[in-house]
Design a protein around this motif. Structure first.
Motif, PDB file in Angstrom:
ATOM      1  N   TYR A 514       0.808  -1.212   0.000  1.00 39.41           N
ATOM      2  CA  TYR A 514       0.000   0.000   0.000  1.00 39.41           C
ATOM      3  C   TYR A 514       0.850   1.275   0.000  1.00 39.41           C
ATOM      4  CZ  TYR A 514      -3.512  -3.361   1.602  1.00 39.41           C
ATOM      5  OH  TYR A 514      -4.327  -4.439   1.729  1.00 39.41           O
ATOM      6  N   LEU A 515       2.165   1.186  -0.150  1.00 41.11           N
ATOM      7  CA  LEU A 515       2.996   2.370  -0.050  1.00 41.11           C
ATOM      8  C   LEU A 515       2.830   3.282  -1.255  1.00 41.11           C
ATOM      9  CD1 LEU A 515       6.289   0.928   1.472  1.00 41.11           C
ATOM     10  CD2 LEU A 515       4.335   1.938   2.633  1.00 41.11           C
ATOM     11  N   ASP A 516       2.521   2.748  -2.411  1.00 41.24           N
ATOM     12  CA  ASP A 516       2.334   3.534  -3.618  1.00 41.24           C
ATOM     13  C   ASP A 516       0.897   4.035  -3.661  1.00 41.24           C
ATOM     14  OD1 ASP A 516       2.479   4.644  -6.108  1.00 41.24           O
ATOM     15  OD2 ASP A 516       2.156   2.751  -7.151  1.00 41.24           O
ATOM     16  N   VAL A 517       0.721   5.367  -3.772  1.00 42.91           N
ATOM     17  CA  VAL A 517      -0.620   5.950  -3.710  1.00 42.91           C
ATOM     18  C   VAL A 517      -1.484   5.425  -4.848  1.00 42.91           C
ATOM     19  CG1 VAL A 517      -1.926   8.091  -3.883  1.00 42.91           C
ATOM     20  CG2 VAL A 517       0.156   8.009  -2.507  1.00 42.91           C
ATOM     21  N   ILE A 518      -0.993   5.545  -6.076  1.00 46.24           N
ATOM     22  CA  ILE A 518      -1.791   5.104  -7.219  1.00 46.24           C
ATOM     23  C   ILE A 518      -1.995   3.592  -7.180  1.00 46.24           C
ATOM     24  CG2 ILE A 518      -1.846   4.998  -9.734  1.00 46.24           C
ATOM     25  CD1 ILE A 518      -0.336   7.592  -9.820  1.00 46.24           C
ATOM     26  N   GLY A 519      -0.946   2.861  -6.846  1.00 45.63           N
ATOM     27  CA  GLY A 519      -1.080   1.412  -6.781  1.00 45.63           C
ATOM     28  C   GLY A 519      -2.078   0.967  -5.733  1.00 45.63           C
ATOM     29  N   SER A 520      -2.114   1.659  -4.604  1.00 47.67           N
ATOM     30  CA  SER A 520      -3.067   1.287  -3.555  1.00 47.67           C
ATOM     31  C   SER A 520      -4.493   1.562  -3.976  1.00 47.67           C
ATOM     32  CB  SER A 520      -2.734   2.033  -2.267  1.00 47.67           C
ATOM     33  OG  SER A 520      -2.886   3.427  -2.461  1.00 47.67           O
ATOM     34  N   LEU A 521      -4.727   2.655  -4.700  1.00 51.79           N
ATOM     35  CA  LEU A 521      -6.085   2.967  -5.146  1.00 51.79           C
ATOM     36  C   LEU A 521      -6.520   2.018  -6.268  1.00 51.79           C
ATOM     37  CD1 LEU A 521      -6.001   6.864  -5.143  1.00 51.79           C
ATOM     38  CD2 LEU A 521      -7.039   5.351  -3.467  1.00 51.79           C
ATOM     39  N   ILE A 522      -5.598   1.652  -7.137  1.00 49.17           N
ATOM     40  CA  ILE A 522      -5.949   0.730  -8.210  1.00 49.17           C
ATOM     41  C   ILE A 522      -6.286  -0.653  -7.657  1.00 49.17           C
ATOM     42  CG2 ILE A 522      -4.995  -0.489 -10.206  1.00 49.17           C
ATOM     43  CD1 ILE A 522      -3.489   2.029 -10.918  1.00 49.17           C
ATOM     44  N   SER A 523      -5.583  -1.020  -6.575  1.00 52.15           N
ATOM     45  CA  SER A 523      -5.796  -2.360  -6.002  1.00 52.15           C
ATOM     46  C   SER A 523      -6.911  -2.388  -4.963  1.00 52.15           C
ATOM     47  CB  SER A 523      -4.489  -2.840  -5.356  1.00 52.15           C
ATOM     48  OG  SER A 523      -4.103  -1.970  -4.296  1.00 52.15           O
ATOM     49  N   LEU A 524      -7.734  -1.340  -4.935  1.00 49.08           N
ATOM     50  CA  LEU A 524      -8.840  -1.311  -3.973  1.00 49.08           C
ATOM     51  C   LEU A 524      -9.825  -2.447  -4.212  1.00 49.08           C
ATOM     52  CD1 LEU A 524      -9.884   2.441  -3.557  1.00 49.08           C
ATOM     53  CD2 LEU A 524      -9.250   0.859  -1.745  1.00 49.08           C
ATOM     54  N   PHE A 525      -9.999  -2.806  -5.453  1.00 47.65           N
ATOM     55  CA  PHE A 525     -11.094  -3.696  -5.804  1.00 47.65           C
ATOM     56  C   PHE A 525     -10.614  -5.138  -5.855  1.00 47.65           C
ATOM     57  CE2 PHE A 525     -11.284   0.444  -7.814  1.00 47.65           C
ATOM     58  CZ  PHE A 525     -12.421   0.953  -7.217  1.00 47.65           C
ATOM     59  N   GLU A 526     -11.546  -6.033  -5.610  1.00 47.95           N
ATOM     60  CA  GLU A 526     -11.189  -7.439  -5.484  1.00 47.95           C
ATOM     61  C   GLU A 526     -10.642  -8.002  -6.789  1.00 47.95           C
ATOM     62  OE1 GLU A 526     -14.644  -9.355  -4.066  1.00 47.95           O
ATOM     63  OE2 GLU A 526     -14.552  -8.471  -2.059  1.00 47.95           O
ATOM     64  N   ILE A 530     -13.067  -4.864 -12.653  1.00 44.54           N
ATOM     65  CA  ILE A 530     -13.914  -3.713 -12.313  1.00 44.54           C
ATOM     66  C   ILE A 530     -13.223  -2.422 -12.719  1.00 44.54           C
ATOM     67  CG2 ILE A 530     -15.031  -2.480 -10.423  1.00 44.54           C
ATOM     68  CD1 ILE A 530     -15.263  -5.123  -8.956  1.00 44.54           C
ATOM     69  N   PHE A 531     -11.948  -2.312 -12.359  1.00 45.33           N
ATOM     70  CA  PHE A 531     -11.212  -1.096 -12.670  1.00 45.33           C
ATOM     71  C   PHE A 531     -11.010  -0.953 -14.169  1.00 45.33           C
ATOM     72  CE2 PHE A 531      -7.414   1.409 -13.314  1.00 45.33           C
ATOM     73  CZ  PHE A 531      -7.597   2.475 -12.444  1.00 45.33           C
ATOM     74  N   VAL A 532     -10.645  -2.027 -14.850  1.00 44.71           N
ATOM     75  CA  VAL A 532     -10.388  -1.971 -16.291  1.00 44.71           C
ATOM     76  C   VAL A 532     -11.659  -1.601 -17.044  1.00 44.71           C
ATOM     77  CG1 VAL A 532      -9.748  -3.354 -18.294  1.00 44.71           C
ATOM     78  CG2 VAL A 532      -8.434  -3.549 -16.176  1.00 44.71           C
ATOM     79  N   LYS A 533     -12.782  -2.151 -16.637  1.00 45.95           N
ATOM     80  CA  LYS A 533     -14.046  -1.865 -17.316  1.00 45.95           C
ATOM     81  C   LYS A 533     -14.414  -0.388 -17.184  1.00 45.95           C
ATOM     82  CE  LYS A 533     -18.788  -3.569 -17.656  1.00 45.95           C
ATOM     83  NZ  LYS A 533     -19.780  -4.524 -17.108  1.00 45.95           N
ATOM     84  N   GLU A 534     -14.248   0.172 -15.979  1.00 42.99           N
ATOM     85  CA  GLU A 534     -14.560   1.585 -15.788  1.00 42.99           C
ATOM     86  C   GLU A 534     -13.552   2.471 -16.530  1.00 42.99           C
ATOM     87  OE1 GLU A 534     -16.717   4.770 -14.757  1.00 42.99           O
ATOM     88  OE2 GLU A 534     -17.243   2.666 -14.353  1.00 42.99           O
ATOM     89  N   PHE A 535     -12.294   2.051 -16.536  1.00 39.79           N
ATOM     90  CA  PHE A 535     -11.288   2.812 -17.262  1.00 39.79           C
ATOM     91  C   PHE A 535     -11.613   2.848 -18.760  1.00 39.79           C
ATOM     92  CE2 PHE A 535      -7.279   2.886 -19.677  1.00 39.79           C
ATOM     93  CZ  PHE A 535      -6.771   4.117 -19.246  1.00 39.79           C
ATOM     94  N   GLN A 536     -12.113   1.747 -19.277  1.00 40.56           N
ATOM     95  CA  GLN A 536     -12.484   1.697 -20.687  1.00 40.56           C
ATOM     96  C   GLN A 536     -13.626   2.669 -20.989  1.00 40.56           C
ATOM     97  OE1 GLN A 536     -13.679  -2.198 -21.926  1.00 40.56           O
ATOM     98  NE2 GLN A 536     -13.673  -1.708 -24.109  1.00 40.56           N
ATOM     99  N   LYS A 537     -14.591   2.772 -20.091  1.00 40.40           N
ATOM    100  CA  LYS A 537     -15.711   3.691 -20.299  1.00 40.40           C
ATOM    101  C   LYS A 537     -15.251   5.141 -20.268  1.00 40.40           C
ATOM    102  CE  LYS A 537     -19.410   2.965 -17.960  1.00 40.40           C
ATOM    103  NZ  LYS A 537     -20.303   2.694 -16.827  1.00 40.40           N
ATOM    104  N   VAL A 538     -14.471   5.511 -19.243  1.00 34.61           N
ATOM    105  CA  VAL A 538     -14.014   6.901 -19.126  1.00 34.61           C
ATOM    106  C   VAL A 538     -13.079   7.251 -20.273  1.00 34.61           C
ATOM    107  CG1 VAL A 538     -12.770   8.526 -17.657  1.00 34.61           C
ATOM    108  CG2 VAL A 538     -14.305   6.847 -16.634  1.00 34.61           C
TER     109      VAL A 538
END
Length: 856
Positions: A514-526, A530-538
């Motif tokens: 969890y030390l990396d800010v972006i990495g910790s937020l990206i790894s929030l989801f199980e 989920i993240f890739v699908k939303e990234f594709q939409k945005v």
């Protein structure tokens, strides 16, 4: 005991064994009585062997000794100074005669035949008798009531001082004869007897007096004196009061009367701990700036003032040590270091209480507080206390339904930065991150905000409240390792600086988790899906609505490919390639058109198109409607050029996704706007068929829907938009009727006008702002839209079942849909119930007895 004896004892109860001095008696028949005083006739025969005669001699000596040691049944005299003891002679301290000396020696001395003969018999022990006489009779009956009365005084600090003075008097009275005449007769100077008496007197004071009241009064007195001596201001530091008593002298007195020792040391320790906490809160609370000097200042204050005060206060409590002056006080270095460590613990406790506010103010430079806290979390207990306390505050103040997701994410980013500074190993961050990560995972808009913030520009962060500026800045400066490098970090056998996991790390702890800010937020989801699908939409939204070089999107995509690998993001890479290829292809087609047309443009409109590979893009809006002739002609010309280059591919135009630059020439003004395609089509429909006809064109909503083959929502959205731009105006006599506003009324041009025309202008502007941010403006369809479209298909199955088989309960409808729908019914009871309730409100269904049926 016989029955007569019990009756006699009930009427005449026996006296206590040591209630009064032993009377003169002649226990042996035929012995002669004594005339005059016992002391005058008492002679001790040290060689007497006759048992009866020795018994008489013992009882006479006992009587003489107890008479000498007995106390009058009166209150203690007032003695204000230890030197003023002469007033005790006579009544309280009787004259010491040779006869008394002989009697005491015979009863007490271990060399005495009578004392040896009765050794071990409690009833013949003079010290036991004296303790009963002085303690259980005189103290309980006469001294204790007076002490309780003194403790009821309102001013505690003076009441406890008077109590100590009164107890000093009792000690002076009780112990004088023992120290002067009894102890010298005992073995080894009476050391054992002295300890026995002091122990019993201390027990007597402990169990006969209200210790809690005395302790509270002493605590208040010591606390007031310590705050005054150390210059600490508190509520107890009042003004205009009498000078408090000398607590060092009071501590000496308490030690002398047996109320000091470990008990007084504990009181003093509690007081000094409270004083230390008060000093730290008053001077260092809220002092969080980086480069903190708080710890250094606190250590210096402890060494120069706090430590010296403690040594001076503890000196009276050490056997044989009297209070010293400040200049004479010697302080051991080990003691100073110990008290400095205690002060750092108190500072750490303060910073633990402030930790949430420190995190919230992280951007305002509160790093100094974390530096202070870092000196505190050096052991497992302190680390556990910090994390458990902080998690409790998080759940109470942040992880609540009323808190916005952006606020929670901002605090989480600050937590990552602060706890990384606090513990570079990441163990503490791993503990506090778990509840906030679990809470963020359950929020539906978390992934949308994270993805939008990663792709946001600096201008968007200042104007969009749903974008995190901290995350956008972090993305600009991000340098991170890949997920594979993190997983293989423990397998690097060439790392000479490798260290084992901390002892308090959890079983699933990973150092860089969890030390990396972006990495910790990206790894929030199980799952990363989920993240890739939303990234594709945005990403799709941004690629279709922006015309820049997409450097930010490419950088984020490359970063995510390092985290997730290339396979999950293949569709996003194809989307970017489509836009890049579309620009090149569009340029080639326009060049070919210019070659064919020469140096003049065949059409008044210039069109640019983007070619999308529909298999790799998310679901897009595909609503179809009629376009202006100029645009349709441009589309046909562009399609012809495309088919020449890509002969095996065919275009399907998505009219709802386009943007049009419209320039409207009105009588008194020219309006230029970049609008959606349906908004351009609606305003184009208000154009006069004949160029010389200057009459305003009037259209109704139904006319526009019919002529443009456009849905009502699109038509009304476009009409509202142009009304807000003061291009159209609704009719005041006919509903759903609009006409072109060729000239503006004077009230709209005059800012000082207060007429109704000005009010309508303001309302129109507000409507335009609402229309620009609402309605079907998103290029990518939402999950709700897709689900609603699927439900419309399932609705036909529901209508068929209810028509053929009659009313059905919800559970049976779901079961039938799972059987008859090809591929199965993907929704559950709650989703279908929500959909059917909408149909009930529309009047298409009705519920009777928990069963749905077609409403006739």
């Amino acid at each position: 005991m016989t029955a007569v004896g019990r009756v006699f004892a009930a009427v005449f109860p026996p006296l206590d064994e040591y209630s009064v001095p032993t009377p003169a008696a002649t226990p042996v028949l035929g012995s002669a009585g004594f005339e005059g005083s016992v002391e005058a006739q008492l002679t001790i025969d040290w060689n007497l062997k006759d048992t009866a005669a020795e018994q008489v001699q013992w009882e006479r000596a006992w009587h003489t000794a107890t008479t000498f040691l007995s106390l009058p049944a009166e209150q203690l005299p007032a003695i204000n100074d230890r030197d003023d003891l002469d007033r005790l002679y006579g009544k309280w301290w009787k004259h010491f005669t040779p006869e008394v000396a002989a009697a005491l020696r015979y009863v007490v001395s271990p060399d005495s035949f009578g004392a040896r003969l009765r050794k071990g018999q409690k009833q013949h022990d003079l010290l036991h008798w004296y303790f009963e006489e002085a303690g259980l009779r005189h103290f309980i009956q006469l001294v204790r009531p007076r002490i309780l009365q003194l403790l009821e005084e309102t001013d505690a600090k003076y009441a406890v001082t008077n109590v100590v003075i009164h107890l000093e008097r009792a000690h002076a009275v009780y112990l004088h004869n023992l120290e002067e005449h009894i102890y010298p007769l005992c073995a080894d100077g009476g050391g054992q007897e002295k300890r026995w008496i002091m122990s019993n007197l201390t027990g007597l004071l402990t169990y006969s007096l209200p210790q809690q009241k005395i302790n509270d009064d002493l605590t208040e007195l010591f606390n007031m004196h310590a705050e005054a001596a150390l210059g600490i201001q508190s509520e107890s530091s009042g003004t205009g009061q009498r000078k408090p008593p000398n607590v060092r002298r009071l501590a000496t007195r308490l030690q002398d009367i047996g109320m000091g020792g470990s008990r007084l040391q504990k009181i003093l320790a509690d007081v000094m701990s409270g004083v230390l906490s008060t000093y730290i809160k008053q001077n260092y609370a809220g002092e969080w700036s980086s480069g903190s000097q708080v710890a250094a200042k606190l250590r210096y204050w402890v060494e120069t003032r706090f430590a010296r005060y403690i040594v001076e206060m503890l000196a009276p409590l050490n056997t044989g040590v009297r209070p010293q002056t400040t200049s004479e006080t010697e302080i051991a270095l080990s003691d100073v270091e110990k008290w400095q460590a205690i002060a750092i613990e108190h500072l750490g406790a303060l910073r633990t209480e402030e930790l949430f506010n420190i995190i919230v103010e992280w951007e305002n430079d509160s790093r100094g507080a974390i530096e202070d806290l870092k000196r505190y979390v050096t052991n497992t207990a302190a680390r556990t206390h910090v994390t458990s306390s902080f998690c409790e505050v998080l759940s109470r103040r942040l992880l609540q339904p009323g808190a916005a997701t952006t606020e929670i994410l901002q605090v989480y980013i600050s937590i990552i930065r602060a706890f990384t500074l606090l513990d570079s190993k990441g163990v503490l961050l791993d503990r506090v991150a778990r509840p906030i990560r679990r809470y963020l995972r359950d929020r539906e808009d978390t992934v949308v905000i994270v993805v939008s913030s990663l792709l946001a520009d600096a201008e968007e962060t200042s104007s969009n409240s749903d974008v995190l500026p901290e995350l956008a800045e972090e993305m600009q400066n991000n340098t991170t390792t890949t997920a594979q490098e993190e997983d293989n970090a423990d397998l690097d056998f060439d790392d000479m600086e490798w260290m084992p996991d901390p002892v308090d790390a959890g079983p699933d702890y990973k150092k860089s988790k969890y030390l990396d800010v972006i990495g910790s937020l990206i790894s929030l989801f199980e799952t990363k899906d989920i993240f890739v699908k939303e990234f594709q939409k945005v990403l799709g939204e941004r690629l279709l609505k922006q015309a820049h070089d997409f450097e930010k999107e490419i950088r984020v995509l490359e970063f995510l490919k390092l985290r997730f690998g290339e396979a999950p993001l293949q569709a996003c890479e194809v989307m970017l390639r489509d836009i890049v290829d579309s620009r090149r292809l569009d340029h080639v087609i326009l060049v070919e058109q210019q070659k064919v047309q020469g140096h003049r443009t065949a059409l008044e409109t210039e069109m640019h198109a983007r070619i999308l590979s529909h298999l790799f893009w998310p679901a897009l809006h595909s609503e179809d409607f009629s376009l202006p002739f100029e645009i349709s002609a441009s589309q046909a010309l562009w399609a012809t050029g495309f088919e020449k280059i890509k002969q095996s591919r065919k275009l399907t135009w998505l009219n709802a996704l386009g943007q049009v630059t419209v320039e409207l020439d009105l009588e008194d003004r020219t309006v230029t706007e970049v609008v959606q395609t349906w908004q351009a089509s609606v305003i184009y429909a208000f154009q006069n068929a004949e160029s010389d006809d200057r009459r305003p064109v009037t259209k109704t909503v139904h006319q526009l829907m019919s002529s443009l083959s456009m849905s009502e929502s699109f038509v009304r959205n476009a009409l509202t938009f142009w009304v807000g731009k003061l291009v159209l105006r609704p009719s005041s006599t006919h509903a759903d009727t609009y006409h072109v506003l060729e000239t503006l009324p004077s009230s709209a041009l005059d800012p000082s006008s207060s007429s109704k025309g000005m009010q309508s202008t303001l309302l129109a502007a507000a409507a335009a702002a609402d229309a620009a941010t609402s309605g079907p403006a998103h290029a990518v369809r939402s999950e709700e839209d897709i689900a609603q479209e699927k439900m419309e298909v399932f609705w036909q199955f529901v209508v068929g079942m209810l028509t053929n088989q009659g009313a059905m309960p919800l559970a049976r409808i779901v079961m039938m849909l799972k059987v008859v729908v090809p591929g199965g019914f993907p929704y559950g009871n709650e989703e279908l119930k929500s959909f059917l309730e909408g149909r009930v409100k529309e009047g298409k269904l009705e519920v009777v007895g928990g069963q749905y049926k077609i409403k006739v």
